[in-house]
Design an enzyme around this catalytic site. Sequence first.
Site, PDB file in Angstrom:
ATOM      1  CB  CYS A 176      -1.243   0.116   1.642  1.00  0.00           C
ATOM      2  SG  CYS A 176      -0.382   0.059   2.663  1.00  0.00           S
ATOM      3  CG  HIS A 456      -3.977   0.556   4.367  1.00  0.00           C
ATOM      4  ND1 HIS A 456      -3.328  -0.372   3.770  1.00  0.00           N
ATOM      5  CD2 HIS A 456      -5.128   1.490   3.592  1.00  0.00           C
ATOM      6  CE1 HIS A 456      -4.195  -0.234   2.697  1.00  0.00           C
ATOM      7  NE2 HIS A 456      -5.233   0.616   2.445  1.00  0.00           N
TER       8      HIS A 456
END
Length: 579
Positions: A176, A456
């Site tokens: 990510c 994230h």
Amino acid sequence: MGNCRSSEYTERSHRRRRRRGGGATTNATYNTGYNDAANANERKWSGRHHLPHQRAVQSMARVGSRVFRQSTMEHDWHASGVARQQHPQQHPNQHHQQQTQRGQYEHDQQQQQRQRVVVKNTKPLKEHKASTYEHVHEIVNLGIDHHRHERAHRNNDTAQQTLSGKVGLANLGNTCFLSSSLQCLSHTIPLTDYFLGYDFRSEINAENVLGTSGKLANSYAEVVKNLWLGGERSFGAVEFKRDLERFAPQFLGYEQHDSQELLAYLLDGIHEDLNRIKKRPYITDPDCDGTNDEGDAITAWSHYLQRNQSIIVDLFQGQLRNTLTCAHCSHVNVRFDPFMYLSLPIGDHCHSLDDCLELFCMEEVLEGDEAWYCPKCQDHVPATKKIDLFMLPPILIIHLKRFKFVGTRKSKIDKPINYTLQDWNLSSLKKSTGGIYPLYDLYAVSHHMGNVGFGHYVAHAKHRFDGEWYKFNDSNVTHIPNPGSASSTTSSSSSSSAYCLFYNRVEQFQQRNGQVLEKKTVIRRQSVGRPELWPHLQRNRASLWKSMRVPAQDMDQSWDDDDEEGEEMQLENYDEKKE
């Protein structure tokens, strides 16, 4: 290359002779080539084995390169209007009558004089290279628009008209951080234009041992093509990740990494692959004393361009002023260092980006183990150190230092920081009096959510065509009703997750009835031979050069050895300064 990375200070090299070539005009007219007949020829030329997006990008690259390199004769002839008025063209009968009346010898002399006048008036234009990438931008806009309509018609799917630039990136295993960074760079319009609309392969530096012989640049270009010209809603950047791992082995495997670190290595790798300098000279930058900052900064930039010229320099590189002052003898040492992004601290009293910038530029004391060696005292002494923003780039990347170490333990600063979405004015912090007015608009943000152990990354970016903001969460792309954060409807936003912010400098406005229709970011191609395009010496500021104290040997570096007119200008300006 890198954050606040200074030039490698070495002894000055001898003056290098460069052969001029590949000239292009800035204002020349050009054919975009996107009509039905041209596309039919394009498909025939490309062959059946090329995917539609490959054919489209080949067409844009060829057209863009042709425009970038085309002859400047029309522009030169227009610029030499004064010469033509002084020596108007004659009708053939008048020409014959003149020969009869004045004789062949006199006629030949006039012809030679006429040619000398035209050459004298057009030489600076005739040999100049393209100064901006504006024509490439227009070609890419037309190419993408045509391609997405053609794709929608071919697949009988009108939804594919809006797919360009709204394609997700598949998570390859804790990637990510990679997806977030790539989406922010993909929405850096001038960089995407370069890889879609200009033949960047012609600038690959295969001899540079610091690069990958073009592998990283080529694989990044493939990512851009798939994000803007591909027909799928998500793309797996497998080959790109492999080339990145070869260049920066710390990204091997499938562990989570820092998106800012990835950005730094990626931009550095692309720069080395596309560095237009094939052989870097050995250069020494003298220490400055702060009495002529404008001239010294120009000299430092000239030295830097003798070793580094690429699209990355054109877009992302600015200049910092680093001042050290001895606490004992008050000796001042000033250096001008290039930077590619700004890493800003987050202090207890920081609530906005401006607060973080002021903290970044705050004077600090060096003492103890950090004492500075004063060349005048010839000893390690306490000193003050101050960093200032001197020259800002067209694309400004802000990195907020949210991660810190307390002993050996790493922690995250989740403090909300307010940032401006439009018209961020940095004129009060920019110390140079030259250059373009520093007004910036936000166009992308890399967000980190979570903590150090479990987090994230996502990206928010503004689309180049509809002007709307979108959230890129790996392979998923969703529309953001309000930019910046879900609670913001104003010209600023506050976020505790904003990690890297991308701003473009606004230079030109297109307005109608008081309403802004379009804002433009102008990218000037940096080179040693075009000092009027340096950020310090834009054309409207070039007259200030005469007041700068720039050594003659440095000014020589700004012109080609075969440019006699340039040589005369150097000597004339230098004589004026000495007087």
